[in-house]
Scaffold this motif. Structure first.
Motif, PDB file in Angstrom:
ATOM      1  N   MET A 182       0.706  -1.080   0.265  1.00  0.00           N
ATOM      2  CA  MET A 182      -0.053  -0.120  -0.115  1.00  0.00           C
ATOM      3  C   MET A 182       0.819   1.228   0.067  1.00  0.00           C
ATOM      4  SD  MET A 182      -3.211  -0.667  -0.309  1.00  0.00           S
ATOM      5  CE  MET A 182      -2.625  -2.193  -1.428  1.00  0.00           C
ATOM      6  N   VAL A 183       1.896   1.429   0.589  1.00  0.00           N
ATOM      7  CA  VAL A 183       2.894   2.535   0.918  1.00  0.00           C
ATOM      8  C   VAL A 183       3.342   2.550  -0.721  1.00  0.00           C
ATOM      9  CG1 VAL A 183       4.885   3.539   1.722  1.00  0.00           C
ATOM     10  CG2 VAL A 183       3.477   2.268   3.348  1.00  0.00           C
ATOM     11  N   GLY A 184       3.735   1.366  -1.386  1.00  0.00           N
ATOM     12  CA  GLY A 184       4.393   1.508  -2.778  1.00  0.00           C
ATOM     13  C   GLY A 184       3.297   1.934  -3.570  1.00  0.00           C
ATOM     14  N   ASP A 185       2.004   1.742  -3.264  1.00  0.00           N
ATOM     15  CA  ASP A 185       1.027   2.284  -4.176  1.00  0.00           C
ATOM     16  C   ASP A 185       0.746   3.755  -4.090  1.00  0.00           C
ATOM     17  OD1 ASP A 185       0.350  -0.311  -5.224  1.00  0.00           O
ATOM     18  OD2 ASP A 185      -1.502  -0.406  -4.366  1.00  0.00           O
ATOM     19  N   MET A 241      -6.790  -4.070  11.690  1.00  0.00           N
ATOM     20  CA  MET A 241      -5.481  -3.811  11.429  1.00  0.00           C
ATOM     21  C   MET A 241      -5.060  -3.504   9.951  1.00  0.00           C
ATOM     22  SD  MET A 241      -4.428  -7.481  13.214  1.00  0.00           S
ATOM     23  CE  MET A 241      -2.714  -7.578  12.801  1.00  0.00           C
ATOM     24  N   ARG A 242      -5.994  -3.891   9.164  1.00  0.00           N
ATOM     25  CA  ARG A 242      -6.049  -3.365   7.779  1.00  0.00           C
ATOM     26  C   ARG A 242      -6.304  -2.005   7.142  1.00  0.00           C
ATOM     27  NH1 ARG A 242      -9.503  -6.110   2.812  1.00  0.00           N
ATOM     28  NH2 ARG A 242      -8.611  -4.918   1.106  1.00  0.00           N
ATOM     29  N   GLY A 243      -7.234  -1.387   8.278  1.00  0.00           N
ATOM     30  CA  GLY A 243      -7.599  -0.091   8.248  1.00  0.00           C
ATOM     31  C   GLY A 243      -6.353   0.751   8.660  1.00  0.00           C
ATOM     32  N   LEU A 244      -5.653   0.360   9.882  1.00  0.00           N
ATOM     33  CA  LEU A 244      -4.563   1.135  10.426  1.00  0.00           C
ATOM     34  C   LEU A 244      -3.265   0.900   9.370  1.00  0.00           C
ATOM     35  CD1 LEU A 244      -4.151  -0.469  14.162  1.00  0.00           C
ATOM     36  CD2 LEU A 244      -4.821   1.968  13.195  1.00  0.00           C
ATOM     37  N   ALA A 245      -3.130   0.011   8.626  1.00  0.00           N
ATOM     38  CA  ALA A 245      -2.267  -0.138   7.377  1.00  0.00           C
ATOM     39  C   ALA A 245      -2.476   0.927   6.330  1.00  0.00           C
ATOM     40  CB  ALA A 245      -1.906  -1.494   6.794  1.00  0.00           C
ATOM     41  N   ALA A 289      -0.023   3.972   5.494  1.00  0.00           N
ATOM     42  CA  ALA A 289       0.351   4.183   3.836  1.00  0.00           C
ATOM     43  C   ALA A 289      -0.066   5.666   3.419  1.00  0.00           C
ATOM     44  CB  ALA A 289      -0.263   3.005   3.252  1.00  0.00           C
ATOM     45  N   ASN A 290      -1.129   5.935   3.914  1.00  0.00           N
ATOM     46  CA  ASN A 290      -1.717   7.272   3.229  1.00  0.00           C
ATOM     47  C   ASN A 290      -0.840   8.385   4.010  1.00  0.00           C
ATOM     48  OD1 ASN A 290      -3.636   6.360   1.617  1.00  0.00           O
ATOM     49  ND2 ASN A 290      -5.241   6.564   3.365  1.00  0.00           N
ATOM     50  N   VAL A 291      -0.407   8.153   4.980  1.00  0.00           N
ATOM     51  CA  VAL A 291       0.400   9.175   5.841  1.00  0.00           C
ATOM     52  C   VAL A 291       1.813   9.346   5.331  1.00  0.00           C
ATOM     53  CG1 VAL A 291       1.337  10.116   8.173  1.00  0.00           C
ATOM     54  CG2 VAL A 291      -1.211   9.489   7.931  1.00  0.00           C
ATOM     55  N   VAL A 292       2.318   8.096   5.262  1.00  0.00           N
ATOM     56  CA  VAL A 292       3.891   7.945   4.969  1.00  0.00           C
ATOM     57  C   VAL A 292       4.033   7.925   3.343  1.00  0.00           C
ATOM     58  CG1 VAL A 292       5.663   6.153   5.042  1.00  0.00           C
ATOM     59  CG2 VAL A 292       4.337   6.485   6.992  1.00  0.00           C
ATOM     60  N   VAL A 325      -8.863  19.570   8.451  1.00  0.00           N
ATOM     61  CA  VAL A 325      -9.974  18.718   8.322  1.00  0.00           C
ATOM     62  C   VAL A 325      -9.739  17.281   7.760  1.00  0.00           C
ATOM     63  CG1 VAL A 325     -12.509  18.561   7.090  1.00  0.00           C
ATOM     64  CG2 VAL A 325     -11.379  20.710   7.713  1.00  0.00           C
ATOM     65  N   LEU A 326      -8.854  17.073   6.939  1.00  0.00           N
ATOM     66  CA  LEU A 326      -8.760  15.714   6.356  1.00  0.00           C
ATOM     67  C   LEU A 326      -8.010  14.993   7.706  1.00  0.00           C
ATOM     68  CD1 LEU A 326      -7.557  16.275   2.519  1.00  0.00           C
ATOM     69  CD2 LEU A 326      -9.637  15.169   3.652  1.00  0.00           C
ATOM     70  N   SER A 327      -7.056  15.784   8.266  1.00  0.00           N
ATOM     71  CA  SER A 327      -6.397  15.104   9.386  1.00  0.00           C
ATOM     72  C   SER A 327      -7.333  14.748  10.404  1.00  0.00           C
ATOM     73  CB  SER A 327      -5.225  16.167  10.015  1.00  0.00           C
ATOM     74  OG  SER A 327      -4.391  16.373   8.932  1.00  0.00           O
ATOM     75  N   GLY A 328      -8.291  15.361  10.552  1.00  0.00           N
ATOM     76  CA  GLY A 328      -9.427  14.869  11.628  1.00  0.00           C
ATOM     77  C   GLY A 328     -10.009  13.647  11.299  1.00  0.00           C
ATOM     78  N   PHE A 329     -10.336  13.553  10.094  1.00  0.00           N
ATOM     79  CA  PHE A 329     -11.015  12.337   9.431  1.00  0.00           C
ATOM     80  C   PHE A 329     -10.082  11.361   9.516  1.00  0.00           C
ATOM     81  CE2 PHE A 329     -11.319   9.716   5.663  1.00  0.00           C
ATOM     82  CZ  PHE A 329     -12.342   8.943   5.866  1.00  0.00           C
ATOM     83  N   GLY A 330      -8.947  11.424   9.007  1.00  0.00           N
ATOM     84  CA  GLY A 330      -7.884  10.310   9.357  1.00  0.00           C
ATOM     85  C   GLY A 330      -7.861   9.615  10.565  1.00  0.00           C
TER      86      GLY A 330
END
Length: 435
Positions: free
Chosen positions: A34-37, A153-157, A161-164, A291-296
């Motif tokens: 996911m990070v690679g994506d 766990m998948r949601g955390l991944a 991935a979105n943050v990193v 706002v996006l950070s709050g959602f995340g």
């Protein structure tokens, strides 16, 4: 087919999923992929902008979605016929090779937009097979009682991935341009392949190998004859069989309708709608980022809750309540009196949407027959990735005509209808996750 027989899944696993090394290897592979994506998409957009006009770059970014949407149902058939582990490993290997090849070509020359468009089409085509197989894989890695925890766990991944992913992609571009970013994406995807190879799969009911090895000797499995009959079916028959199975299932059919309504009502406001809202309110790009950070953050808390608890009672009812409450929060976001209030509302939206999404995903995993999981996942995926994005241009046009408030409320109503579907379906409303 010859395979090593692994004992079938029991009612409960010896270890919770977050302490199971086998599940953690799967999670590591999924996270790296996911990070690679994320790095790949940033590299693709940067390279396209550098090589052509903004409209041409937008076209390059869009062409990859076409084969993914058109071929997703067929990808589910492939995952069920050949097994999700084999399909995921093969798909990741092809994606890795394609991205690294483009990176090497960009280092050597400037091939132009045609190469980027070809990569986008190939990546989207492989994604059509990869994504249903990814959806079918958790049930092969752990027991049914741990699938809710695995969804957390998948949601955390995904959040990680979105943050990193974006900063890593930006670092690659800063150090060596698009070629370096593509190379980094390919290496991250490559990390997932050996990890996936090391993950042990479990044989599930209706999904046993035709031939097994016991003590080093191969022989026919008692269920081999049934599988041989199934294998003689054509892919088209498999697809029709999967759609009939979904349509006749008392839980899966309304569940997929609820997921579709939730995605259709959620994607527009939280993408293009939020951008236009921030512009109208004068929050600017930084305000929209908050706002996006709050959602995340809210979605991350929901994923962490399921990861730690592993199971919530009355999953159907909790999912319905979360969808309905989340839809109210989506409508309220357009009327937030300040940026602070908008961030708090987005936090609530993320928490409720993350909770309902994880519970719906866990119910989908536990209610579907393992032999149909690839096709079930493909139907869910084509709704999220094929139909839901269509709401973005419609939302933008509607906001131009009527403003943000009415459009957010309309989208919230569509999303809330998903909760109504759950409540009106007795089997889905009473559905529970296995202990």
């Amino acid at each position: 087919m010859t395979a090593t027989l692994i004992p079938p899944v029991h009612a409960a696993t010896d270890k919770p999923a977050h302490r199971d090394s086998n599940v953690l290897r799967w999670l590591g592979a999924y996270t790296a992929s996911m990070v690679g994506d994320n790095v790949y998409y940033l590299a693709l957009s940067w390279a396209a902008v550098q090589a052509g006009t903004p409209s041409q770059a937008g076209l390059v970014m869009a062409v990859g979605a076409v084969p993914r949407a058109l071929l997703m149902l067929g990808g589910g058939v492939v995952a069920d016929r050949f097994g999700p582990r084999r399909v995921v490993i093969g798909s990741d290997a092809v994606r890795c090779a394609a991205v690294l090849t483009v990176a090497a070509l960009l280092f050597a020359a400037s091939p132009g937009l045609w190469l980027l468009a070809l990569l986008a089409v190939l990546f989207g085509t492989v994604d059509a097979v990869f994504m249903p197989a990814v959806g079918a894989l958790p049930a092969r890695v752990t027991g049914r009682d741990q699938l809710a925890r695995v969804q957390g766990m998948r949601g955390l991944a995904i959040r990680f991935a979105n943050v990193v992913g974006a900063p890593l992609g930006g670092l690659g571009v800063a150090l060596g341009g698009a070629a370096a970013a593509f190379g980094l994406a390919g290496l991250l995807i490559a990390v997932s392949v050996p990890l996936l190879i090391s993950v042990r799969m479990r044989d599930l009911p209706m999904d046993l190998p035709t031939d097994v090895e016991v003590g080093g000797e191969a022989g026919p499995h008692p269920m081999g004859a049934a599988q041989d009959t199934a294998c003689r079916a054509t892919p088209w028959q498999d697809l029709r069989d999967g759609l009939r199975y979904i349509r006749g299932h008392r839980v899966l059919a309304p569940l997929l309708v609820a997921i579709a309504l939730g995605d259709l009502g959620f994607v527009g406001p939280l993408n293009v709608g939020l951008t236009l809202l921030a512009e109208q309110r004068g929050w600017g790009a930084s305000g929209m980022g908050w706002v996006l950070s709050g959602f995340g953050a809210g979605a991350g808390v929901a994923a962490l809750l399921l990861t730690v608890r592993g199971r919530l009672p009355h999953a159907g009812r909790v999912a319905a309540a979360s969808i309905l409450a989340g839809s109210v929060a989506i409508g309220a976001l357009a009327y937030a009196p300040s940026l602070v209030a908008a961030v708090g509302t987005a936090l609530l939206v993320g928490l409720l949407a993350g909770l309902s999404g994880a519970l719906c995903g866990a119910l989908l995993q536990t209610q579907a027959d393992p032999a149909y999981l690839g096709r079930v996942s493909s139907v869910a995926g084509i709704v999220s990735l094929g139909f839901a994005p269509l709401s973005m241009p419609l939302s933008a046009a509607a906001i131009g005509w009527w403003g943000t408030g009415p459009v957010f409320v309309t989208s919230a109503t569509v999303c809330g209808l998903g909760g109504v579907v759950v409540l009106c379906s007795g089997p889905l409303r009473r559905a529970k996750l296995p202990r």
